[in-house]
Design a protein around this motif. Structure first.
Motif, PDB file in Angstrom:
ATOM      1  N   VAL A 160       0.862  -1.183   0.000  1.00  0.00           N
ATOM      2  CA  VAL A 160       0.000   0.000   0.000  1.00  0.00           C
ATOM      3  C   VAL A 160       0.898   1.232   0.000  1.00  0.00           C
ATOM      4  CG1 VAL A 160      -1.904  -1.132   1.218  1.00  0.00           C
ATOM      5  CG2 VAL A 160      -0.121   0.038   2.525  1.00  0.00           C
ATOM      6  N   THR A 161       0.320   2.365  -0.363  1.00  0.00           N
ATOM      7  CA  THR A 161       1.073   3.616  -0.319  1.00  0.00           C
ATOM      8  C   THR A 161       0.261   4.663   0.433  1.00  0.00           C
ATOM      9  OG1 THR A 161       0.147   4.432  -2.418  1.00  0.00           O
ATOM     10  CG2 THR A 161       2.197   3.160  -2.534  1.00  0.00           C
ATOM     11  N   THR A 162       0.967   5.669   0.889  1.00  0.00           N
ATOM     12  CA  THR A 162       0.327   6.786   1.567  1.00  0.00           C
ATOM     13  C   THR A 162       1.158   8.032   1.321  1.00  0.00           C
ATOM     14  OG1 THR A 162      -0.604   7.530   3.679  1.00  0.00           O
ATOM     15  CG2 THR A 162       1.559   6.479   3.749  1.00  0.00           C
ATOM     16  N   SER A 163       0.567   9.177   1.554  1.00  0.00           N
ATOM     17  CA  SER A 163       1.263  10.445   1.356  1.00  0.00           C
ATOM     18  C   SER A 163       1.181  11.273   2.627  1.00  0.00           C
ATOM     19  CB  SER A 163       0.648  11.231   0.192  1.00  0.00           C
ATOM     20  OG  SER A 163       0.753  10.513  -1.018  1.00  0.00           O
ATOM     21  N   SER A 164       2.234  12.031   2.859  1.00  0.00           N
ATOM     22  CA  SER A 164       2.263  12.915   4.017  1.00  0.00           C
ATOM     23  C   SER A 164       3.179  14.090   3.714  1.00  0.00           C
ATOM     24  CB  SER A 164       2.768  12.157   5.253  1.00  0.00           C
ATOM     25  OG  SER A 164       2.852  13.017   6.374  1.00  0.00           O
ATOM     26  N   GLN A 165       2.644  15.288   3.874  1.00  0.00           N
ATOM     27  CA  GLN A 165       3.404  16.516   3.658  1.00  0.00           C
ATOM     28  C   GLN A 165       4.081  16.534   2.287  1.00  0.00           C
ATOM     29  OE1 GLN A 165       6.031  16.811   7.049  1.00  0.00           O
ATOM     30  NE2 GLN A 165       4.373  17.473   8.411  1.00  0.00           N
ATOM     31  N   GLY A 166       3.324  16.094   1.287  1.00  0.00           N
ATOM     32  CA  GLY A 166       3.817  16.138  -0.078  1.00  0.00           C
ATOM     33  C   GLY A 166       4.775  15.028  -0.453  1.00  0.00           C
ATOM     34  N   ARG A 167       5.008  14.087   0.442  1.00  0.00           N
ATOM     35  CA  ARG A 167       5.901  12.966   0.148  1.00  0.00           C
ATOM     36  C   ARG A 167       5.110  11.663   0.124  1.00  0.00           C
ATOM     37  NH1 ARG A 167      11.244  14.317   0.398  1.00  0.00           N
ATOM     38  NH2 ARG A 167      11.738  16.343   1.337  1.00  0.00           N
ATOM     39  N   GLU A 168       5.574  10.748  -0.710  1.00  0.00           N
ATOM     40  CA  GLU A 168       4.890   9.467  -0.872  1.00  0.00           C
ATOM     41  C   GLU A 168       5.700   8.359  -0.215  1.00  0.00           C
ATOM     42  OE1 GLU A 168       2.618   7.009  -4.435  1.00  0.00           O
ATOM     43  OE2 GLU A 168       4.281   8.364  -4.923  1.00  0.00           O
ATOM     44  N   TYR A 169       4.995   7.468   0.450  1.00  0.00           N
ATOM     45  CA  TYR A 169       5.626   6.355   1.142  1.00  0.00           C
ATOM     46  C   TYR A 169       4.987   5.049   0.685  1.00  0.00           C
ATOM     47  CZ  TYR A 169       7.025  10.131   4.315  1.00  0.00           C
ATOM     48  OH  TYR A 169       7.527  11.295   4.836  1.00  0.00           O
ATOM     49  N   VAL A 170       5.767   3.979   0.709  1.00  0.00           N
ATOM     50  CA  VAL A 170       5.231   2.661   0.394  1.00  0.00           C
ATOM     51  C   VAL A 170       5.416   1.767   1.611  1.00  0.00           C
ATOM     52  CG1 VAL A 170       7.417   1.987  -0.703  1.00  0.00           C
ATOM     53  CG2 VAL A 170       5.367   0.647  -1.128  1.00  0.00           C
ATOM     54  N   HIS A 171       4.376   1.033   1.941  1.00  0.00           N
ATOM     55  CA  HIS A 171       4.417   0.080   3.042  1.00  0.00           C
ATOM     56  C   HIS A 171       4.293  -1.323   2.448  1.00  0.00           C
ATOM     57  CE1 HIS A 171       3.719   3.115   6.315  1.00  0.00           C
ATOM     58  NE2 HIS A 171       3.279   3.789   5.269  1.00  0.00           N
ATOM     59  N   TYR A 172       5.178  -2.201   2.849  1.00  0.00           N
ATOM     60  CA  TYR A 172       5.150  -3.576   2.366  1.00  0.00           C
ATOM     61  C   TYR A 172       5.195  -4.500   3.569  1.00  0.00           C
ATOM     62  CZ  TYR A 172      10.170  -3.120   3.215  1.00  0.00           C
ATOM     63  OH  TYR A 172      11.391  -2.884   3.790  1.00  0.00           O
ATOM     64  N   ARG A 173       5.052  -5.786   3.307  1.00  0.00           N
ATOM     65  CA  ARG A 173       4.979  -6.726   4.427  1.00  0.00           C
ATOM     66  C   ARG A 173       6.168  -7.673   4.489  1.00  0.00           C
ATOM     67  NH1 ARG A 173       0.006 -10.891   5.937  1.00  0.00           N
ATOM     68  NH2 ARG A 173       1.169 -12.103   7.476  1.00  0.00           N
ATOM     69  N   ASP A 174       6.409  -8.430   3.429  1.00  0.00           N
ATOM     70  CA  ASP A 174       7.440  -9.464   3.463  1.00  0.00           C
ATOM     71  C   ASP A 174       8.693  -9.054   2.687  1.00  0.00           C
ATOM     72  OD1 ASP A 174       5.830 -11.154   5.016  1.00  0.00           O
ATOM     73  OD2 ASP A 174       4.799 -11.896   3.239  1.00  0.00           O
ATOM     74  N   GLU A 175       8.564  -8.981   1.360  1.00  0.00           N
ATOM     75  CA  GLU A 175       9.699  -8.617   0.520  1.00  0.00           C
ATOM     76  C   GLU A 175       9.731  -7.108   0.302  1.00  0.00           C
ATOM     77  OE1 GLU A 175      12.001 -10.661  -0.463  1.00  0.00           O
ATOM     78  OE2 GLU A 175      11.033 -12.492   0.278  1.00  0.00           O
ATOM     79  N   ARG A 176      10.925  -6.554   0.277  1.00  0.00           N
ATOM     80  CA  ARG A 176      11.079  -5.113   0.141  1.00  0.00           C
ATOM     81  C   ARG A 176      10.594  -4.635  -1.229  1.00  0.00           C
ATOM     82  NH1 ARG A 176      16.648  -1.602   0.053  1.00  0.00           N
ATOM     83  NH2 ARG A 176      15.800   0.333   0.920  1.00  0.00           N
ATOM     84  N   VAL A 177       9.782  -3.612  -1.227  1.00  0.00           N
ATOM     85  CA  VAL A 177       9.273  -3.003  -2.457  1.00  0.00           C
ATOM     86  C   VAL A 177       9.530  -1.502  -2.370  1.00  0.00           C
ATOM     87  CG1 VAL A 177       7.263  -2.585  -3.913  1.00  0.00           C
ATOM     88  CG2 VAL A 177       7.485  -4.769  -2.700  1.00  0.00           C
ATOM     89  N   LEU A 178      10.212  -0.968  -3.367  1.00  0.00           N
ATOM     90  CA  LEU A 178      10.587   0.443  -3.364  1.00  0.00           C
ATOM     91  C   LEU A 178       9.590   1.288  -4.152  1.00  0.00           C
ATOM     92  CD1 LEU A 178      14.411   0.026  -4.001  1.00  0.00           C
ATOM     93  CD2 LEU A 178      13.263   0.401  -1.813  1.00  0.00           C
ATOM     94  N   ILE A 179       9.495   2.542  -3.779  1.00  0.00           N
ATOM     95  CA  ILE A 179       8.566   3.437  -4.458  1.00  0.00           C
ATOM     96  C   ILE A 179       8.946   3.607  -5.925  1.00  0.00           C
ATOM     97  CG2 ILE A 179       9.822   5.557  -3.869  1.00  0.00           C
ATOM     98  CD1 ILE A 179       5.985   5.064  -3.937  1.00  0.00           C
ATOM     99  N   GLY A 180      10.242   3.590  -6.228  1.00  0.00           N
ATOM    100  CA  GLY A 180      10.673   3.703  -7.620  1.00  0.00           C
ATOM    101  C   GLY A 180      10.205   2.520  -8.450  1.00  0.00           C
ATOM    102  N   THR A 181      10.198   1.335  -7.839  1.00  0.00           N
ATOM    103  CA  THR A 181       9.709   0.140  -8.532  1.00  0.00           C
ATOM    104  C   THR A 181       8.223   0.269  -8.825  1.00  0.00           C
ATOM    105  OG1 THR A 181      11.358  -1.220  -7.394  1.00  0.00           O
ATOM    106  CG2 THR A 181       9.496  -2.366  -8.399  1.00  0.00           C
ATOM    107  N   LEU A 182       7.460   0.754  -7.855  1.00  0.00           N
ATOM    108  CA  LEU A 182       6.021   0.931  -8.065  1.00  0.00           C
ATOM    109  C   LEU A 182       5.747   1.924  -9.184  1.00  0.00           C
ATOM    110  CD1 LEU A 182       4.491   1.010  -4.469  1.00  0.00           C
ATOM    111  CD2 LEU A 182       4.717  -0.913  -6.048  1.00  0.00           C
ATOM    112  N   ARG A 183       6.502   3.003  -9.211  1.00  0.00           N
ATOM    113  CA  ARG A 183       6.298   4.000 -10.264  1.00  0.00           C
ATOM    114  C   ARG A 183       6.606   3.419 -11.636  1.00  0.00           C
ATOM    115  NH1 ARG A 183       9.227   8.795  -6.772  1.00  0.00           N
ATOM    116  NH2 ARG A 183       7.380   9.415  -5.557  1.00  0.00           N
ATOM    117  N   SER A 184       7.636   2.579 -11.711  1.00  0.00           N
ATOM    118  CA  SER A 184       7.986   1.941 -12.977  1.00  0.00           C
ATOM    119  C   SER A 184       6.879   0.993 -13.434  1.00  0.00           C
ATOM    120  CB  SER A 184       9.304   1.178 -12.824  1.00  0.00           C
ATOM    121  OG  SER A 184       9.602   0.432 -13.989  1.00  0.00           O
TER     122      SER A 184
END
Length: 253
Positions: A160-184
């Motif tokens: 899942v993702t969320t935003s705060s103060q103009g910045r975007e964050y990604v939350h994952y559970r098991d394997e690491r997932v980066l925001i750059g990967t999601l954007r791609s």
């Protein structure tokens, strides 16, 4: 006399989903169902105590349809495939049984359904490949190990993702997932986000955006789900500055 052409033949008809794609779609349906139940629980006492019943009944039917699709593939009855079919039958039973319970217990009964459906998809994909009983698409070698991992985590309902103060964050559970990967992935039409549809990261916090596979993403993952992720090629390693968060431990982008 010449028979006039059938207008229906002038249009392409979408091919039905493969058994593996159907199981990936089933996992997504369970993720959506669980998100809906979480929102109902968040709201307190729903106006309709049976608000989840129609969705659960639909899931039970969809699970039976997935079982039928796998059976129609006529795969060799290996122990692994038999176990997968048993798990699917259990999912159908639990979905149906959840209609007899109030929300908290109903949510518990389907909590592990996405993971079970993805596990079954993995097993069926291996059997299809091994027995050559079904023609499958060649693996998409454009998917890096990072993309492969992210697609699987998304299918499991772990991202899942969320935003705060103009910045975007990604939350994952098991394997690491980066925001750059999601954007791609999103830029290539493999994923989409559903705003304010996932549970909050903390009590009384804002709802988060659920990341889901598109139909293209489902097809891409189905083609490689039973294969080990490809090695990362030169330049495919994610930038270390990109941020991700695991189970709510936030880091800034």
């Amino acid at each position: 006399m010449t028979t006039p052409p059938n207008d229906g033949l002038l249009f392409d008809v979408a091919a039905p989903p493969t058994p593996v794609e159907r199981l990936l779609l089933l996992a997504d349906q369970y993720v959506q169902h669980n998100d809906t139940l979480d929102q109902l629980l968040r709201a307190g006492s729903p106006s309709d105590p049976a608000a989840h019943v129609a969705s659960a009944q639909h899931l039970a039917s969809a699970t039976h349809a997935a079982i039928e699709a796998v059976s129609d593939a006529r795969l060799f009855a290996s122990h692994e495939l038999a176990d997968a079919m048993f798990r699917l039958q259990q999912l159908a039973f639990l979905s149906s049984a959840s209609t007899d319970h109030e929300l908290p217990m109903a949510r518990t009964l389907t909590a592990l359904a996405p993971t079970a459906a993805i596990g079954c998809a993995d097993t069926v994909a291996r059997e299809l490949h091994r027995r050559r009983a079904h023609s499958t698409s060649a693996p998409d070698h454009r998917l890096t190990a990072t993309h492969h991992t992210a697609l699987r985590e998304i299918a499991l309902g772990n991202v899942v993702t969320t935003s705060s103060q103009g910045r975007e964050y990604v939350h994952y559970r098991d394997e690491r997932v980066l925001i750059g990967t999601l954007r791609s992935l999103e830029a290539n039409g493999l994923t989409e986000r559903v705003p304010d549809s996932a549970p909050s990261a903390y009590v009384d916090g804002p709802l988060q955006d659920r990341i889901r596979l598109t139909s293209i993403g489902v097809t891409a993952l189905a083609a490689v789900i039973s294969s080990p992720p490809a090695s990362k090629g030169p330049g495919t390693a994610p930038a270390p500055a990109a941020a991700a968060t695991k189970t709510g431990a936030a880091r800034r982008l």
